[in-house]
Design a protein around this motif. Structure first.
Motif, short mmCIF file in Angstrom:
data_model
loop_
_atom_site.label_atom_id
_atom_site.label_comp_id
_atom_site.label_asym_id
_atom_site.label_seq_id
_atom_site.Cartn_x
_atom_site.Cartn_y
_atom_site.Cartn_z
N ASP A 4 0.84 -1.20 0.00
CA ASP A 4 0.00 0.00 0.00
C ASP A 4 0.87 1.24 0.00
O ASP A 4 2.09 1.18 0.09
N SER A 5 0.21 2.39 -0.09
CA SER A 5 0.92 3.66 -0.24
C SER A 5 1.28 4.29 1.09
O SER A 5 1.98 5.30 1.12
N GLN A 6 0.79 3.75 2.19
CA GLN A 6 0.98 4.40 3.47
C GLN A 6 2.22 3.90 4.22
O GLN A 6 2.75 4.60 5.07
N THR A 7 2.64 2.69 3.94
CA THR A 7 3.75 2.12 4.69
C THR A 7 4.79 1.52 3.75
O THR A 7 4.48 1.15 2.63
N PHE A 8 6.01 1.46 4.24
CA PHE A 8 7.08 0.80 3.49
C PHE A 8 7.10 -0.65 3.96
O PHE A 8 7.76 -0.99 4.95
N LYS A 9 6.36 -1.49 3.29
CA LYS A 9 6.21 -2.86 3.73
C LYS A 9 6.75 -3.81 2.68
O LYS A 9 6.52 -3.64 1.50
N LEU A 10 7.47 -4.82 3.15
CA LEU A 10 7.94 -5.87 2.26
C LEU A 10 6.94 -7.01 2.30
O LEU A 10 6.72 -7.63 3.34
N GLY A 11 6.31 -7.27 1.17
CA GLY A 11 5.32 -8.33 1.09
C GLY A 11 5.94 -9.67 0.74
O GLY A 11 7.16 -9.80 0.60
N PRO A 12 5.11 -10.68 0.57
CA PRO A 12 5.61 -12.02 0.29
C PRO A 12 6.26 -12.16 -1.08
O PRO A 12 6.94 -13.15 -1.34
N PHE A 13 6.07 -11.17 -1.96
CA PHE A 13 6.68 -11.24 -3.29
C PHE A 13 7.89 -10.31 -3.40
O PHE A 13 8.35 -10.01 -4.51
N SER A 14 8.41 -9.84 -2.28
CA SER A 14 9.52 -8.89 -2.30
C SER A 14 10.86 -9.61 -2.16
O SER A 14 10.98 -10.62 -1.48
N CYS A 15 11.85 -9.04 -2.83
CA CYS A 15 13.23 -9.48 -2.65
C CYS A 15 13.80 -8.74 -1.43
O CYS A 15 13.69 -7.50 -1.35
N LEU A 16 14.38 -9.45 -0.50
CA LEU A 16 14.86 -8.82 0.73
C LEU A 16 16.17 -8.06 0.52
O LEU A 16 16.64 -7.38 1.44
N ILE A 17 16.75 -8.16 -0.66
CA ILE A 17 17.98 -7.41 -0.93
C ILE A 17 17.66 -6.05 -1.52
O ILE A 17 18.05 -5.02 -0.98
N CYS A 18 16.94 -6.02 -2.63
CA CYS A 18 16.59 -4.74 -3.26
C CYS A 18 15.29 -4.16 -2.72
O CYS A 18 14.97 -3.00 -2.96
N GLN A 19 14.51 -4.97 -1.99
CA GLN A 19 13.25 -4.57 -1.38
C GLN A 19 12.17 -4.24 -2.40
O GLN A 19 11.15 -3.64 -2.06
N ALA A 20 12.38 -4.63 -3.63
CA ALA A 20 11.37 -4.47 -4.67
C ALA A 20 10.76 -5.84 -4.97
O ALA A 20 11.20 -6.87 -4.42
N LEU A 21 9.76 -5.87 -5.83
CA LEU A 21 9.17 -7.14 -6.21
C LEU A 21 10.20 -8.02 -6.92
O LEU A 21 11.06 -7.52 -7.64
N LEU A 22 10.09 -9.30 -6.71
CA LEU A 22 11.04 -10.24 -7.30
C LEU A 22 11.08 -10.12 -8.82
O LEU A 22 10.04 -9.98 -9.46
N PHE A 23 12.28 -10.19 -9.36
CA PHE A 23 12.49 -10.14 -10.80
C PHE A 23 13.51 -11.20 -11.15
O PHE A 23 14.61 -11.23 -10.59
N GLU A 24 13.14 -12.10 -12.07
CA GLU A 24 13.99 -13.24 -12.40
C GLU A 24 14.33 -14.00 -11.11
O GLU A 24 15.51 -14.18 -10.75
N SER A 25 13.29 -14.45 -10.43
CA SER A 25 13.44 -15.11 -9.12
C SER A 25 14.45 -16.25 -9.19
O SER A 25 14.37 -17.11 -10.07
N SER A 26 15.36 -16.27 -8.24
CA SER A 26 16.38 -17.32 -8.16
C SER A 26 16.41 -17.91 -6.76
O SER A 26 16.46 -17.17 -5.77
N ARG A 27 16.37 -19.23 -6.69
CA ARG A 27 16.34 -19.94 -5.41
C ARG A 27 17.75 -20.44 -5.07
O ARG A 27 18.43 -21.06 -5.90
#
Length: 401
Positions: free
Chosen positions: A95-118
């Motif tokens: 959402d727009s009110q908080t800086f929240k990392l959701g379940p689809f976020s990369c914990l390094i860049c803190q953005a949504l996963l891109f080219e997800s690597s396990r």
């Protein structure tokens, strides 16, 4: 700057929470339906609604037909539908009110996963570009033997982005409109928790700051396409042109960071084209326009095309001069003018126009010396001193020669 995204906040129908509140409200207002369940065993004519539906005896069986004839129950249903709207929230917390990392976020860049690597063997997932810089898992510290593409998770992320709260009910048909069987209805695409344009730009900026440029470019490209679709519908409105111009400028920055100069110039050129169509005194728009012009000038300068570089630098200077002429002179705007004067003067010197160069450097120095900056704005003051030092060095260089 005006909001980048083209979408506005809106409410959407939810599954039942507000419907209950509507029924409670109607109970207090004497709605004949409010006691339906209580009176079902006490002879309420409504208790046989479904039995009488086929017999035509119950007045409710003609609700739709009586809508134009003043049947009170039709209004109840209509009011219930209208009130069955609640502020929607993203189920994953974006959402727009908080800086929240959701379940689809990369914990390094803190953005949504891109080219997800396990990671193997710990199985933690990050963006490919992010995790490639690590030998140990940044989450658990385990040694990374190898990484594997997680196509299933990335597919989920991509579907989430594609439909991020975009679907909303189409316009309700009015009574005088006839519904055509098989007619394709228009779907309204709007975001309801964090408008789609701002959401994509937010994720792109997080990725760009973390040097995950491919991810940033991907998100911005989707945002640009969304705005282009809106332009086809609404035309070149000032709001949409300013939004698209800003996004195209950011795409240019991504290409420049990736070393793709030709694509960067193409994006900056298109950004200038759209921003030039905006008839507004918005200072953020004029700043973005002048920055795009300067960046094109920088590319031309390093390519050795000094005349083209000066042309773009001078256009940026003209935009900035007009901005401080038509509005209050904010310190940052005056500093921008000084920077543009320095760029033009530097090119003039390389073109052997020394008198014009000296005049430009001196004008910039006079502007910065007369500029008063709040003592609390340390960053702006440091920038002023840095530019002033550069200008003084340019003048002293000529005198030493």
């Amino acid at each position: 700057m005006t909001p980048v995204g083209p979408f506005v906040k809106a409410a959407r129908p939810d599954d039942g929470s507000s419907k209950k509140s509507t029924e409670t409200q109607n109970k207090q207002q004497g709605c004949p339906m409010s006691k339906e369940i209580q009176n079902k065993q006490n002879g309420c004519p409504m208790s046989k609604e479904f039995q009488n539906k086929q017999q035509g005896g119950c007045p409710m069986s003609k609700e739709i037909g009586n809508k134009q004839q003043g049947c009170p129950m039709s209004k109840v249903k209509q009011d219930s539908e209208e009130s069955n709207v609640v502020p929607a929230k993203c189920p994953f917390g974006y959402d727009s009110q908080t800086f929240k990392l959701g379940p689809f976020s990369c914990l390094i860049c803190q953005a949504l996963l891109f080219e997800s690597s396990r990671c193997v063997p710990c199985t933690h997932v990050f963006c490919k570009a992010c995790i490639s810089r690590f030998n140990d898992c940044p989450l658990c510290g385990a040694d990374i033997e190898k990484t594997e593409a997680d196509t299933n998770l990335q597919s989920v992320v991509d579907r989430f982005i594609d439909g991020h709260a975009r679907l909303k009910r189409g316009p309700v048909d009015t009574d005088d409109e006839k519904q055509v069987v098989g007619e394709k209805k228009t779907i309204i695409y709007e975001d309801v928790s964090l408008e789609r344009g701002a959401f994509l730009v937010q994720q792109a900026m997080r990725a760009f700051r973390a040097n995950n440029v491919e991810s940033a470019k991907s998100r911005l490209s989707i945002c640009a396409q969304d705005i282009r679709e809106q332009l086809e519908i609404a035309g070149n409105t000032s709001e949409l042109c300013s939004q698209l111009g800003a996004v195209l400028g950011m795409l240019g920055d991504c290409c420049r960071a990736m070393g793709d100069g030709s694509s960067a110039v193409a994006y900056f050129d298109e950004s200038v084209n759209f921003l030039s169509q905006v008839q507004t005194e918005d200072l953020e728009v004029t700043h973005t326009l002048s920055v795009s012009l300067n960046k094109i000038g920088d590319f031309k300068y390093y390519e050795g095309d000094l005349k083209a570089a000066r042309d773009h630098y001078f256009r940026a200077l003209d935009v900035r001069r007009k901005a401080i002429k038509d509005s209050s002179k904010a310190p940052s705007q005056v500093l921008d003018v000084a920077v543009s004067l320095a760029k033009v003067a530097d090119v003039d010197r390389n073109l052997d126009a020394e008198d014009a160069a000296t005049e430009g450097f001196q004008e910039a120095i006079n502007l910065l010396k007369s500029l008063k900056i709040n003592s609390e704005d340390n960053a702006l003051e440091q920038r002023r001193l840095s530019v002033l030092d550069f200008l003084n060095n340019q003048l002293s260089k000529k005198q030493s020669e």
